[in-house]
Design a protein around this motif. Structure first.
Motif, short mmCIF file in Angstrom:
data_model
loop_
_atom_site.label_atom_id
_atom_site.label_comp_id
_atom_site.label_asym_id
_atom_site.label_seq_id
_atom_site.Cartn_x
_atom_site.Cartn_y
_atom_site.Cartn_z
N VAL A 36 9.44 -13.21 -31.12
CA VAL A 36 9.89 -11.85 -31.43
C VAL A 36 10.16 -11.76 -32.93
CG1 VAL A 36 11.65 -10.09 -31.03
CG2 VAL A 36 10.88 -11.54 -29.14
N ARG A 37 9.49 -10.84 -33.60
CA ARG A 37 9.70 -10.66 -35.04
C ARG A 37 11.15 -10.29 -35.29
NH1 ARG A 37 6.40 -6.05 -37.66
NH2 ARG A 37 6.38 -5.82 -35.46
N GLY A 38 11.79 -11.00 -36.18
CA GLY A 38 13.19 -10.77 -36.47
C GLY A 38 14.11 -11.83 -35.88
N LEU A 39 13.55 -12.65 -34.98
CA LEU A 39 14.31 -13.76 -34.43
C LEU A 39 13.68 -15.06 -34.91
CD1 LEU A 39 14.88 -12.78 -30.69
CD2 LEU A 39 16.48 -12.58 -32.59
N GLY A 40 14.47 -15.86 -35.58
CA GLY A 40 14.00 -17.17 -36.00
C GLY A 40 14.64 -18.24 -35.14
N PRO A 41 14.36 -19.49 -35.45
CA PRO A 41 14.90 -20.60 -34.65
C PRO A 41 16.42 -20.61 -34.56
CG PRO A 41 13.17 -21.38 -36.10
CD PRO A 41 13.44 -19.95 -36.48
N SER A 42 17.12 -20.30 -35.65
CA SER A 42 18.58 -20.35 -35.59
C SER A 42 19.14 -19.21 -34.73
CB SER A 42 19.19 -20.30 -37.00
OG SER A 42 18.85 -19.10 -37.65
N GLN A 43 18.55 -18.03 -34.83
CA GLN A 43 19.01 -16.90 -34.02
C GLN A 43 18.69 -17.15 -32.54
OE1 GLN A 43 20.84 -14.86 -35.46
NE2 GLN A 43 20.95 -13.01 -34.27
N ALA A 64 28.06 -8.66 -29.15
CA ALA A 64 29.38 -9.26 -29.34
C ALA A 64 29.31 -10.79 -29.27
CB ALA A 64 30.35 -8.74 -28.28
N ARG A 65 28.40 -11.31 -28.47
CA ARG A 65 28.34 -12.75 -28.24
C ARG A 65 27.36 -13.50 -29.15
NH1 ARG A 65 27.39 -12.90 -21.96
NH2 ARG A 65 26.69 -14.99 -22.50
N VAL A 66 26.44 -12.78 -29.79
CA VAL A 66 25.44 -13.44 -30.64
C VAL A 66 25.67 -13.00 -32.09
CG1 VAL A 66 23.00 -13.83 -31.10
CG2 VAL A 66 23.78 -13.52 -28.75
N LYS A 67 26.15 -13.93 -32.88
CA LYS A 67 26.42 -13.66 -34.30
C LYS A 67 25.15 -13.18 -35.00
CE LYS A 67 27.81 -15.96 -38.53
NZ LYS A 67 27.99 -17.25 -39.17
N GLY A 68 25.30 -12.12 -35.78
CA GLY A 68 24.18 -11.62 -36.57
C GLY A 68 23.41 -10.49 -35.93
N SER A 72 21.49 -2.27 -36.20
CA SER A 72 20.17 -2.13 -36.85
C SER A 72 19.18 -3.17 -36.34
CB SER A 72 20.31 -2.22 -38.36
OG SER A 72 20.84 -3.47 -38.74
N SER A 73 19.63 -4.41 -36.19
CA SER A 73 18.72 -5.44 -35.69
C SER A 73 18.44 -5.24 -34.21
CB SER A 73 19.26 -6.85 -35.97
OG SER A 73 20.55 -7.01 -35.45
N ALA A 74 19.43 -4.78 -33.44
CA ALA A 74 19.22 -4.51 -32.02
C ALA A 74 18.18 -3.42 -31.84
CB ALA A 74 20.53 -4.11 -31.36
N THR A 75 18.22 -2.40 -32.68
CA THR A 75 17.23 -1.32 -32.62
C THR A 75 15.83 -1.87 -32.87
OG1 THR A 75 18.85 0.30 -33.35
CG2 THR A 75 16.54 0.88 -33.65
#
Length: 94
Positions: A36-43, A64-68, A72-75
């Motif tokens: 998924v574009r916008g999610l890297g290995p750390s995320q 609330a449970r996933v830092k970062g 805007s990123s959820a959208t």
């Protein structure tokens, strides 16, 4: 001529099918999340770690449970097909 028309209809069907593609965050594998574009290995690692506690109940719970992960990123993630509990982020049309 009929062959070309059949190919065109098949291609159109595939495009429509791809546009309605959805990935449920509670069921997705590490590889799927990394795709998924916008999610890297750390995320992705943060998502999987938070998911070990239990499934995400809503977008608010996920954020609330996933830092970062903010609105805007959820959208953006939802616009690419990511869902929580089968639902897109509020305001995003699947």
């Amino acid at each position: 001529m009929a062959y070309a028309r059949s190919l065109a209809l098949l291609a159109a069907g595939l495009l429509l099918n791809l546009s309605s593609w959805a990935l449920e965050v509670n069921d997705a594998t590490e590889a799927q999340l990394d795709g998924v574009r916008g999610l890297g290995p750390s995320q992705t690692a943060r998502i999987l770690q938070a998911r070990e506690i239990g499934p995400f109940k809503s977008w608010a719970d996920f954020m609330a449970r996933v830092k970062g992960i903010k609105a805007s990123s959820a959208t953006k993630l939802s616009a690419q097909g990511l869902t929580v509990g089968g639902a897109p982020y509020p305001g995003v049309t699947p």
